[in-house]
Design a protein around this motif. Structure first.
Motif, PDB file in Angstrom:
ATOM      1  N   VAL A  74       0.843  -0.777  -0.113  1.00 37.43           N
ATOM      2  CA  VAL A  74       0.020  -0.156  -0.215  1.00 37.43           C
ATOM      3  C   VAL A  74       0.804   1.416  -0.039  1.00 37.43           C
ATOM      4  O   VAL A  74       0.594   2.095  -0.935  1.00 37.43           O
ATOM      5  N   VAL A 115       1.285   4.403  -2.931  1.00 37.98           N
ATOM      6  CA  VAL A 115       0.492   5.485  -2.340  1.00 37.98           C
ATOM      7  C   VAL A 115       1.804   6.305  -2.959  1.00 37.98           C
ATOM      8  O   VAL A 115       1.091   7.572  -2.914  1.00 37.98           O
ATOM      9  N   ALA A 146      -9.047  -1.512   1.942  1.00 36.23           N
ATOM     10  CA  ALA A 146      -7.776  -0.010   2.159  1.00 36.23           C
ATOM     11  C   ALA A 146      -7.325   0.653   1.231  1.00 36.23           C
ATOM     12  O   ALA A 146      -6.818   1.459   1.275  1.00 36.23           O
ATOM     13  N   ALA A 190      -9.347   3.161   0.520  1.00 35.17           N
ATOM     14  CA  ALA A 190      -8.707   4.608   1.367  1.00 35.17           C
ATOM     15  C   ALA A 190      -7.382   4.987   1.297  1.00 35.17           C
ATOM     16  O   ALA A 190      -7.142   6.284   1.229  1.00 35.17           O
ATOM     17  N   ALA A 191      -6.761   4.257   0.529  1.00 31.16           N
ATOM     18  CA  ALA A 191      -5.151   5.061   0.365  1.00 31.16           C
ATOM     19  C   ALA A 191      -5.299   5.764  -1.531  1.00 31.16           C
ATOM     20  O   ALA A 191      -4.401   6.346  -1.458  1.00 31.16           O
TER      21      ALA A 191
END
Lengths: 331, 331, 331, 331
Positions: free
Chosen positions: A246, A250, A280, A283-284
């Protein structure tokens, strides 16, 4: 490396003369509606600018076209009428492998109903063992094409061999390059020339920088419609099949203008972990998800442990929609 | 999976009948002078044995042909008159990339004189960046061929694309599959059919088991002349370019009959580490070394920091010979 | 290993006699209000059950007390009046290192105002280099205590040495075990006996299973108030400081009843990545976040690049609240 | 950071005055018979030199005392009469864990006879699980001491807790810091003050640079008698227990003056791989080996799969001697 963004409708003949008189390597190309000139090394490239140049971007990064140093606004990739990289989180769903007309059509209808925007499915299958099901090949692509047409979803499927590019040109809406071929540079060059949007998976052992350099091969080949796809890297941890990076997604978003996709199915390896990894990822900040769904996962010819049932996928889509909404997006 | 070693000069017609009457998948092939039959799954394969079967080997490993469960004696691979896997530690040396006729010939003479048995050099180059030197391609292969012929060394060079197999059939003595293509299954299938010995590098993120499964693709395709090559895996450590997995080589030797090669140049990343990694590999029991040597490393178009000078290579060859001798081998 | 859950208010004397007559290793302990008996190996343990046993749980996992095989309901850990593992996502915030009374108090007020539930700050600092700021030690703990009391937040801080346990007993509300000491078994045993809730970070190279075994040391020592904290593992990727293993957190949640915390600051390594990693962790289902906030990050004596400003933390808290709400939780 | 090597028998009072007048951090210490002064940051340290300074070494590395920038000649560490870092490859052998007086004495005699120079054995055992044998503690140290004295071998054993330093001062010849405590900085500081030679293992996830920084803690604490020990790092590969980082050892040797030890037993994980890893380490240039030997490995209370029998150890010693001889060393 210097990237020159050129003024439009200008005469570039002086520029070309200068280039031919220098020992610089260079390439003209048109990406995202801009006329670009790449030239290197810096010492030579610095000499050639003239009034046809609007902006000159000098970079120390090992990729240029994929970098957000020259193109600040996020790129939106159109797969037929589906836009990846916009306000909506786009979901591609479907079986790991195309097994039969009926299997694909059943899933296609289910994922369409649940809100997927693209139909995925593997026809050419990269399998670790020669004794595993190797996919239906061209026949599988055609099955996928018919199912996509019937339910009204563009299709995305993986290419493994430069020899197959005609099949992809003819039938496929988005060409996937898999993790095992993430640094198959011959394939990257070939796929750049197909002229279809590309879903470029990150290799199991590739750094974010190498992944962007793989994308650079596609952009350098004239194809700017590239979506990056994180699918888990290889680490020491074995509680999951791969480690979904993740942080890597990002970090990549801060380095490139290209849209980002996450594949939560492969790193999960187990059905019960897929939902959390998908949420997740949203949301990232990912722009797209790639999720394996099978009408009867236990009977699947590959990846049977990680494919969702259509029912579970529907639940997940609802959770994704709620989450996207809280983040100011849609799904 | 059951591997049946068949008796020679027997009639296999009953066997074939049984197979066709069952739902087993199967394949007949001849490897290392043996008639073999592979059949799976076990439940079906168990039913088909008859008197033409000499030995039936049932395995739980995900590779069979590459396993030493059925073939205890180490395989010796002949590259023209050079034998890999015998008493002698064989050294392949030459430049990272073929740059010119003169460069290759200079190195070829030097490494021959120092005791190398094979000439290596890259013509098709897998480069992380599209802006790096991509190799001379077919022209490079021809240069290597001529140099090999002139000094009397068989040549080994890397293939990157299924489309190039004719070039390799025509000019090359040993076909290398690089780390980035270690799980390019289309390429593995194509190379199996070229009919030349293969040097199969381990992928940066491949387990020993996956590496042996990649070799299995080659053996399953009918080519038993495979040398495994460890070239460093990707880990968190950055003091070296890659982590030479000596333990992985040693473990692999307990699992397979195929000979083992080590490439100390790529994991070292720096010239001053190459000697020690080469010597460690020989002490660990490798049958072959692949070493980068350049007449003028600082000016090399690729991997300039890790290529040895001809002088340093000669010193290394002498150290290798002394070491091999202490281990009861030669070099 | 067999875990016997014993009936309450029973006489365990027969059980004890049997145990003493066997060659089993065993331990009685009380956790979460249950009387438990652990006995191993299985062959011996199987013989000793009697009517005082309510349930016998036989496990193949290398941890038992931390497992959700015997305790299905999630554990809620109380740090004074703050509950970790319930409906609310709890946030602990504060500086990497306690530097001064004023610094801590400024941050404490800011994070309290923004909605943090716990105050964090390092007094004993595990630093890679002996030349880096080593922390204020006991004096730092007292500063943190006073700040926590002034703003009304329980405090969490790291212990590094078994010799310091008295300080932690006296002043600290939640004892943190850092990543470098995640397998410092002497420290784990000592901390189990302090009798305060523990925040147990995962070691940089620990598998989820090893992490749960470290927790097992604490539970076996009689302390069930353990919160697991993922803070990034070490992988080949260098675009982030560490790789936040979201999949590992999700997998752990399927294996244990203990609550889960994520530390997005350390894996990020850079301020601009912290928000996304925090949000991803919440979407993945964590019960707690540990976030570094400094009144003036550029001047921080440690981790200056990854600490948030109070302003940025407030923005993040609002995003966390919105997200938690969409997930049916609060923050 | 600047390291000042001071002239002998000089008055350092001017130097001290300057230091007190500056804002530099500094430390005087004596290592390897040299009076040294460390001062940092550079901007302040640069101002303080005077005529009592022989050489000033400015470094950009994050370790100074352990660096070979100021001390070119390799350090030789004396463990009683055994020298590590000289011409001879020194072997420490013995059981993973001290189990009984008889067990240790049997092994001690066998390894002494085969040519080992040091006796190893664990008394305080860092075990992943609380249910595993935790070692005999102080009693185990005493058993090892008596066995060492009886056969005439210095002993090396692991410390786990700062509280136990008196035991090590009293009984032990070389203090081992284990991989799990490689960044337990409290323990490093305590061990520096014990005044015995130290065997410092590399942590499972520590870079070479971090490992040298851990050594720096010991040197900074006044103890220059440090031997570095590589014992395998954690990677994705599971065919071996850990990945012996031969390249890391070789790279470290180019960075430091400290001697290097390899532990082939832990990365091997399996008896049959130990010999090859030991030989590879010797060929790579290590000064010392640490090898697990047990009179009856199958019955061992820990690491039963990787301990050698005394017979196998004797064979290995002979192979090591032959190899060392070919490399111009002895064993």
């Amino acid at each position: 490396m210097i990237l020159f963004i050129l003024k439009e409708r200008k005469d570039y003949s002086t520029l070309k003369e200068k280039l031919q008189g220098s020992s610089a390597s260079y390439k003209f190309l048109n990406l995202y509606g801009k006329n670009l000139l790449l030239a290197w090394p810096d010492s030579e490239a610095e000499k050639i600018s003239d009034e046809s140049v609007e902006i000159a971007v000098k970079t120390k990064r090992p990729y240029v076209l994929a970098s957000n140093e020259w193109k600040k606004e996020p790129t939106r990739v159109k797969v037929k009428d589906v836009e990846v990289g916009g306000e909506k989180v786009v979901v591609a769903a479907g079986p790991c492998a195309v097994e039969s007309e009926e299997q694909v059509l059943t899933v296609a209808k289910a994922v369409k109903r649940a809100g997927a925007s693209l139909l995925r499915g593997g026809a050419y299958k990269p399998r670790t063992s020669p004794y595993s099901f190797q996919g239906l090949g061209e026949e599988g692509v055609k099955i996928l094409r018919r199912a996509g047409d019937e339910v009204g979803l563009p299709i995305v499927t993986e290419i493994m061999d430069t020899k197959d590019s005609e099949v992809f040109k003819k039938y496929v809406d988005m060409v996937q390059i898999g993790a095992r071929n993430a640094q198959n540079f011959s394939l990257l060059k070939e796929v750049a020339s197909i002229g279809k949007p590309v879903l470029l998976k990150r290799g199991l052992a590739n750094t974010v920088e190498e992944w962007l350099q793989a994308a650079e091969y596609l952009l350098y080949g004239g194809n700017g419609d590239v979506v990056l796809c994180e699918r888990g890297i290889r680490t020491f941890e074995k509680a999951t099949r791969f480690t979904l990076d993740v942080g890597g997604m990002v970090a990549a978003k801060t380095m490139t203008h290209l849209p980002m996709c996450a594949d939560p199915s492969h790193p999960a390896g187990k059905r019960e972990l897929v939902h959390s990894l998908a949420l997740a990822s949203v949301a990232a900040g990912v722009d797209m998800l790639l999720i394996e769904v099978h009408p009867n996962p236990e009977k699947a010819l590959s990846d049977s442990e990680q494919q969702l049932t259509p029912e579970s996928f529907e639940v997940l889509m609802n959770r994704i929609k709620a989450l996207a909404s809280a983040l100011g997006r849609s799904a």
